[in-house]
Every structure is written in C-alpha cells, then in structure tokens.
Design a protein around this motif. Structure first.
Motif, PDB file in Angstrom:
ATOM      1  N   THR A 176       0.828  -1.203   0.000  1.00  0.00           N
ATOM      2  CA  THR A 176       0.000   0.000   0.000  1.00  0.00           C
ATOM      3  C   THR A 176       0.866   1.258   0.000  1.00  0.00           C
ATOM      4  OG1 THR A 176      -1.699  -1.179   1.256  1.00  0.00           O
ATOM      5  CG2 THR A 176      -1.854   1.220   1.168  1.00  0.00           C
ATOM      6  N   PRO A 177       0.767   2.086  -1.046  1.00  0.00           N
ATOM      7  CA  PRO A 177       1.580   3.296  -1.132  1.00  0.00           C
ATOM      8  C   PRO A 177       0.928   4.481  -0.432  1.00  0.00           C
ATOM      9  CG  PRO A 177       0.327   3.060  -3.131  1.00  0.00           C
ATOM     10  CD  PRO A 177      -0.034   1.881  -2.259  1.00  0.00           C
ATOM     11  N   GLN A 178       1.613   5.605  -0.498  1.00  0.00           N
ATOM     12  CA  GLN A 178       1.094   6.883  -0.013  1.00  0.00           C
ATOM     13  C   GLN A 178       0.737   7.728  -1.233  1.00  0.00           C
ATOM     14  OE1 GLN A 178       1.139   8.213   3.500  1.00  0.00           O
ATOM     15  NE2 GLN A 178      -0.291   9.562   2.445  1.00  0.00           N
ATOM     16  N   ALA A 179      -0.526   8.108  -1.364  1.00  0.00           N
ATOM     17  CA  ALA A 179      -0.907   8.969  -2.485  1.00  0.00           C
ATOM     18  C   ALA A 179      -0.214  10.316  -2.334  1.00  0.00           C
ATOM     19  CB  ALA A 179      -2.421   9.148  -2.511  1.00  0.00           C
ATOM     20  N   ARG A 180       0.553  10.709  -3.369  1.00  0.00           N
ATOM     21  CA  ARG A 180       1.325  11.954  -3.296  1.00  0.00           C
ATOM     22  C   ARG A 180       1.786  12.340  -4.692  1.00  0.00           C
ATOM     23  NH1 ARG A 180       7.176  10.601  -2.283  1.00  0.00           N
ATOM     24  NH2 ARG A 180       7.371   8.396  -2.791  1.00  0.00           N
ATOM     25  N   ASP A 181       2.187  13.568  -4.846  1.00  0.00           N
ATOM     26  CA  ASP A 181       2.612  14.077  -6.148  1.00  0.00           C
ATOM     27  C   ASP A 181       4.072  13.713  -6.382  1.00  0.00           C
ATOM     28  OD1 ASP A 181       2.818  15.357  -8.548  1.00  0.00           O
ATOM     29  OD2 ASP A 181       2.668  17.392  -7.746  1.00  0.00           O
ATOM     30  N   ALA A 182       4.296  12.418  -6.634  1.00  0.00           N
ATOM     31  CA  ALA A 182       5.656  11.901  -6.811  1.00  0.00           C
ATOM     32  C   ALA A 182       5.711  11.053  -8.076  1.00  0.00           C
ATOM     33  CB  ALA A 182       6.080  11.082  -5.592  1.00  0.00           C
ATOM     34  N   ASP A 187       9.386  13.133 -14.654  1.00  0.00           N
ATOM     35  CA  ASP A 187       7.968  13.161 -15.027  1.00  0.00           C
ATOM     36  C   ASP A 187       7.645  12.241 -16.206  1.00  0.00           C
ATOM     37  OD1 ASP A 187       7.493  14.991 -13.038  1.00  0.00           O
ATOM     38  OD2 ASP A 187       7.769  16.725 -14.335  1.00  0.00           O
ATOM     39  N   LEU A 188       8.370  11.123 -16.322  1.00  0.00           N
ATOM     40  CA  LEU A 188       8.111  10.196 -17.430  1.00  0.00           C
ATOM     41  C   LEU A 188       6.764   9.497 -17.269  1.00  0.00           C
ATOM     42  CD1 LEU A 188      11.648   8.577 -17.865  1.00  0.00           C
ATOM     43  CD2 LEU A 188      10.581  10.335 -19.281  1.00  0.00           C
ATOM     44  N   ALA A 189       6.311   9.350 -16.038  1.00  0.00           N
ATOM     45  CA  ALA A 189       5.012   8.724 -15.782  1.00  0.00           C
ATOM     46  C   ALA A 189       4.554   9.138 -14.399  1.00  0.00           C
ATOM     47  CB  ALA A 189       5.116   7.209 -15.876  1.00  0.00           C
ATOM     48  N   THR A 249       7.605  14.565  -2.594  1.00  0.00           N
ATOM     49  CA  THR A 249       7.480  14.524  -4.056  1.00  0.00           C
ATOM     50  C   THR A 249       8.555  13.678  -4.735  1.00  0.00           C
ATOM     51  OG1 THR A 249       8.754  16.575  -4.244  1.00  0.00           O
ATOM     52  CG2 THR A 249       6.354  16.780  -4.130  1.00  0.00           C
ATOM     53  N   GLY A 250       9.300  12.927  -3.972  1.00  0.00           N
ATOM     54  CA  GLY A 250      10.349  12.084  -4.558  1.00  0.00           C
ATOM     55  C   GLY A 250      10.583  10.862  -3.704  1.00  0.00           C
ATOM     56  N   ASP A 251      11.810  10.368  -3.731  1.00  0.00           N
ATOM     57  CA  ASP A 251      12.188   9.189  -2.962  1.00  0.00           C
ATOM     58  C   ASP A 251      11.939   9.443  -1.474  1.00  0.00           C
ATOM     59  OD1 ASP A 251      13.774   7.178  -1.584  1.00  0.00           O
ATOM     60  OD2 ASP A 251      14.704   6.784  -3.518  1.00  0.00           O
ATOM     61  N   SER A 252      11.177   8.552  -0.838  1.00  0.00           N
ATOM     62  CA  SER A 252      10.840   8.745   0.572  1.00  0.00           C
ATOM     63  C   SER A 252      10.564   7.403   1.229  1.00  0.00           C
ATOM     64  CB  SER A 252       9.604   9.643   0.688  1.00  0.00           C
ATOM     65  OG  SER A 252       9.220   9.821   2.042  1.00  0.00           O
ATOM     66  N   LYS A 253      11.177   7.172   2.382  1.00  0.00           N
ATOM     67  CA  LYS A 253      11.052   5.921   3.125  1.00  0.00           C
ATOM     68  C   LYS A 253      11.368   4.739   2.191  1.00  0.00           C
ATOM     69  CE  LYS A 253      10.001   7.744   7.088  1.00  0.00           C
ATOM     70  NZ  LYS A 253       8.744   7.496   7.792  1.00  0.00           N
ATOM     71  N   ASP A 254      10.389   3.845   1.917  1.00  0.00           N
ATOM     72  CA  ASP A 254      10.648   2.668   1.079  1.00  0.00           C
ATOM     73  C   ASP A 254      10.132   2.825  -0.348  1.00  0.00           C
ATOM     74  OD1 ASP A 254      12.002   1.128   2.986  1.00  0.00           O
ATOM     75  OD2 ASP A 254      10.128   0.386   3.848  1.00  0.00           O
ATOM     76  N   TRP A 255       9.894   4.078  -0.789  1.00  0.00           N
ATOM     77  CA  TRP A 255       9.276   4.303  -2.095  1.00  0.00           C
ATOM     78  C   TRP A 255      10.100   5.296  -2.921  1.00  0.00           C
ATOM     79  CZ3 TRP A 255       4.905   1.461  -3.232  1.00  0.00           C
ATOM     80  CH2 TRP A 255       4.323   0.792  -2.151  1.00  0.00           C
ATOM     81  N   VAL A 256      10.399   4.925  -4.171  1.00  0.00           N
ATOM     82  CA  VAL A 256      11.155   5.809  -5.053  1.00  0.00           C
ATOM     83  C   VAL A 256      10.253   6.850  -5.705  1.00  0.00           C
ATOM     84  CG1 VAL A 256      10.969   4.350  -7.127  1.00  0.00           C
ATOM     85  CG2 VAL A 256      12.962   5.859  -6.834  1.00  0.00           C
ATOM     86  N   ASN A 257       8.998   6.503  -5.925  1.00  0.00           N
ATOM     87  CA  ASN A 257       7.990   7.440  -6.394  1.00  0.00           C
ATOM     88  C   ASN A 257       6.655   7.016  -5.774  1.00  0.00           C
ATOM     89  OD1 ASN A 257       6.905   5.367  -8.214  1.00  0.00           O
ATOM     90  ND2 ASN A 257       8.585   5.883  -9.597  1.00  0.00           N
ATOM     91  N   GLU A 258       5.555   7.477  -6.321  1.00  0.00           N
ATOM     92  CA  GLU A 258       4.284   7.248  -5.638  1.00  0.00           C
ATOM     93  C   GLU A 258       3.927   5.770  -5.476  1.00  0.00           C
ATOM     94  OE1 GLU A 258      -0.191   9.153  -5.830  1.00  0.00           O
ATOM     95  OE2 GLU A 258       0.644   8.241  -7.659  1.00  0.00           O
ATOM     96  N   ILE A 259       4.178   4.953  -6.489  1.00  0.00           N
ATOM     97  CA  ILE A 259       3.675   3.568  -6.435  1.00  0.00           C
ATOM     98  C   ILE A 259       4.749   2.499  -6.622  1.00  0.00           C
ATOM     99  CG2 ILE A 259       1.356   4.256  -7.175  1.00  0.00           C
ATOM    100  CD1 ILE A 259       2.069   3.120  -9.980  1.00  0.00           C
ATOM    101  N   HIS A 260       6.020   2.884  -6.636  1.00  0.00           N
ATOM    102  CA  HIS A 260       7.073   1.878  -6.812  1.00  0.00           C
ATOM    103  C   HIS A 260       8.085   1.938  -5.666  1.00  0.00           C
ATOM    104  CE1 HIS A 260       5.678   2.673 -11.008  1.00  0.00           C
ATOM    105  NE2 HIS A 260       5.664   1.349 -11.010  1.00  0.00           N
ATOM    106  N   PRO A 261       8.510   0.775  -5.172  1.00  0.00           N
ATOM    107  CA  PRO A 261       9.510   0.750  -4.100  1.00  0.00           C
ATOM    108  C   PRO A 261      10.874   1.265  -4.566  1.00  0.00           C
ATOM    109  CG  PRO A 261       8.303  -1.332  -4.208  1.00  0.00           C
ATOM    110  CD  PRO A 261       7.971  -0.569  -5.454  1.00  0.00           C
ATOM    111  N   ASN A 262      11.676   1.672  -3.600  1.00  0.00           N
ATOM    112  CA  ASN A 262      13.074   1.981  -3.857  1.00  0.00           C
ATOM    113  C   ASN A 262      13.930   0.798  -3.414  1.00  0.00           C
ATOM    114  OD1 ASN A 262      13.111   2.171  -1.046  1.00  0.00           O
ATOM    115  ND2 ASN A 262      13.215   4.412  -1.023  1.00  0.00           N
TER     116      ASN A 262
END
Length: 278
Positions: A176-182, A187-189, A249-262
């Motif tokens: 489950t991600p965090q909805a955010r402007d990331a 801005d490729l997707a 708006t970018g890489d944060s905690k375990d997420w590189v963007n809004e819906i994908h892990p880092n």
C-alpha cells in the motif's frame, strides 16, 4: 554459482550473456507490469532484487523477464498469443512470476472522466466520513469481474501448455503506497493515485483511508485468483513497506515514487518471495 535476470528479447538474440553463468538450478519466467519490468534503470524491479537475493544465498537461478512497464492484466491477455504463450512453449519453467492487477485498478480510478470510473466525483459534495466511501461499488464489481475473467485466461493458457501444465504461478500482492505528487523520474510517468484523487475532487484528508481500501480490494482480488486453482500462490508482500512521508514529491522511506519501491523497499519485498522460490 550466479543468478541472472535477462529480458526475453535479449535472451533470444544474445543467450550466451546469460548461459555463460549456467547451468542454472532453476529457471523462472517473469511476466507482468512495472513491478517486474527491469527496463527502468532508476527504479528497480522484483526480478533484479530477487537475483541479488539468490546470489547472496549462493543460488544459481535464471529469470527470463518478458514484463512491460505499464501493462494491465487486460493488455497481457490481449498479447498472450504473441508473447506469453510463445514463451510457455519454448521451455519448462520452475515457476511463473506474475504481477498484474494493480495498474488495472489505478487506470480505472485515473483515466476515466470524473465520476465515470472507479471513483465517485466528489466535487461540490459533502465530505464522507470514510475515504473509502469515494469508491463506486458497482464500478468496483465490474472491474473485479473483468479481471477475474482475464486471470482465468492466463491460468488456462499456462495449464494448457504442454511443457508448463504443472508450473507453479506466484502472484505479486503489491503493497500500500502513499498517495502523493511523486511521479517517476523526470515526469516520465505518474503521479497515479494523486492524479485520480485530485481529478475527482477528493479531499486529501481522505486519501489514506481511500488508498488503504483500494489496495485491500487489489489484495482480495489477487488472493481470490488462487482459490480452487492448483499451483497458484499469492506472495505475502502487503504491509511490508514503510509509507512515504505525506506531501513528499520524490524518494521517501521505502518508495522511489508514488507507487514503486526503492532499493530498501525492494529488499523487503523479495524477503517474502525468496523462501517460496527456494
């Protein structure tokens, strides 16, 4: 002993790039969306980090990856005779690693005009008590029914393939991600959920509840695909990752963007996969 992931196209033209590390103990076929697709060098993928995990454990595994970022389950079924079925007929695999369904839910929320997709148009309406009340239950049921038909087609294709009639299928359950402007880099997707929620006038105070509800629906849908189907396994990947900081708006905690892990997120995800594949 070395494990390798290689795209299907590359394996066809340059098989020696993988085979020089063989012979392999096991060979897997990976199909699905951006969680499986290794083409985004800045994003990472499950196969990439699975291979790293196998190598740390001294395993020799080959993953042939035919995934495509952005693919929905519908697209995979539409292309099945051109790609998946062809690969199923080429060899025997020890497992099919499959990730699909998440994009179908997100597209149903994001792509339709306000109020005509998975979400109600909340503009000008009183704020509900629960964010999940923004989901249109009739649209949800139509989506789930449609996805069930499509997964049944995938299952039938695997079971009717002579070489892989008994091959196990492992299903990605996402997280489950965090909805955010990331969005993805440059801005490729994306963003995905953020776009869907703002388009439909959903108050940010409701986003956490809404996202949690949608991803529970995704989990329940995927889990149901294993019911009564021999050799289908749901990998328990939900609730493993730390959510991104709200408003980031970018890489944060375990997420590189809004819906994908880092990197840290993928490491946590593959820890759920490795015991099942070993």
């Amino acid at each position: 002993m070395t494990s390798v992931v290689i795209t299907g196209k590359r394996y066809l033209t340059k098989p020696e790039e993988a085979e020089k590390f063989g012979p392999f103990e096991r060979t897997y076929l990976a199909e699905g969306d951006s969680w499986m697709d290794s083409s985004a060098w800045n994003q990472g993928s499950l196969p990439e980090f699975l291979v790293r995990g196998f190598n740390r454990r001294g395993r020799s595994r080959l993953i042939v990856n035919i995934s495509t970022s952005g693919h929905t389950l519908t697209k995979i079924v539409d292309m099945m005779n051109d790609e998946l079925v062809w690969w199923l007929n080429q060899g025997t695999y020890d497992a099919l690693l499959f990730s699909a369904g998440g994009n179908d839910f997100i597209d149903a929320a994001r792509d339709a005009p306000p109020g005509q997709g998975l979400l109600f148009d909340m503009r000008g309406k009183p704020m509900p008590a629960n964010g999940y009340d923004c989901v249109n239950p009739a649209a949800l049921q139509r989506l789930v029914d449609y996805l069930n038909v499509n997964f049944a087609a995938i299952y039938q294709a695997v079971r009717s393939s002579g070489k892989n009639a008994a091959t196990p299928i492992y299903l990605n359950a996402y997280d489950t991600p965090q909805a955010r402007d990331a969005p993805a880099i440059r801005d490729l997707a994306g963003p995905w959920l953020y776009t869907a929620y703002t388009k439909n006038g959903i108050d940010p105070a409701l986003w956490d509840q809404l996202t949690a509800g949608i991803f529970k629906d995704i989990l329940h849908t995927i889990t149901a695909w294993a019911d009564g189907r021999s050799g289908v396994h749901v990998v328990p990947t939900s609730d493993l990752l730390d959510k991104a900081v709200p408003g980031s708006t970018g890489d944060s905690k375990d997420w590189v963007n809004e819906i994908h892990p880092n990197k840290s997120g993928w490491k946590k995800q593959v820890e759920a996969w490795l015991p099942l594949l070993s």
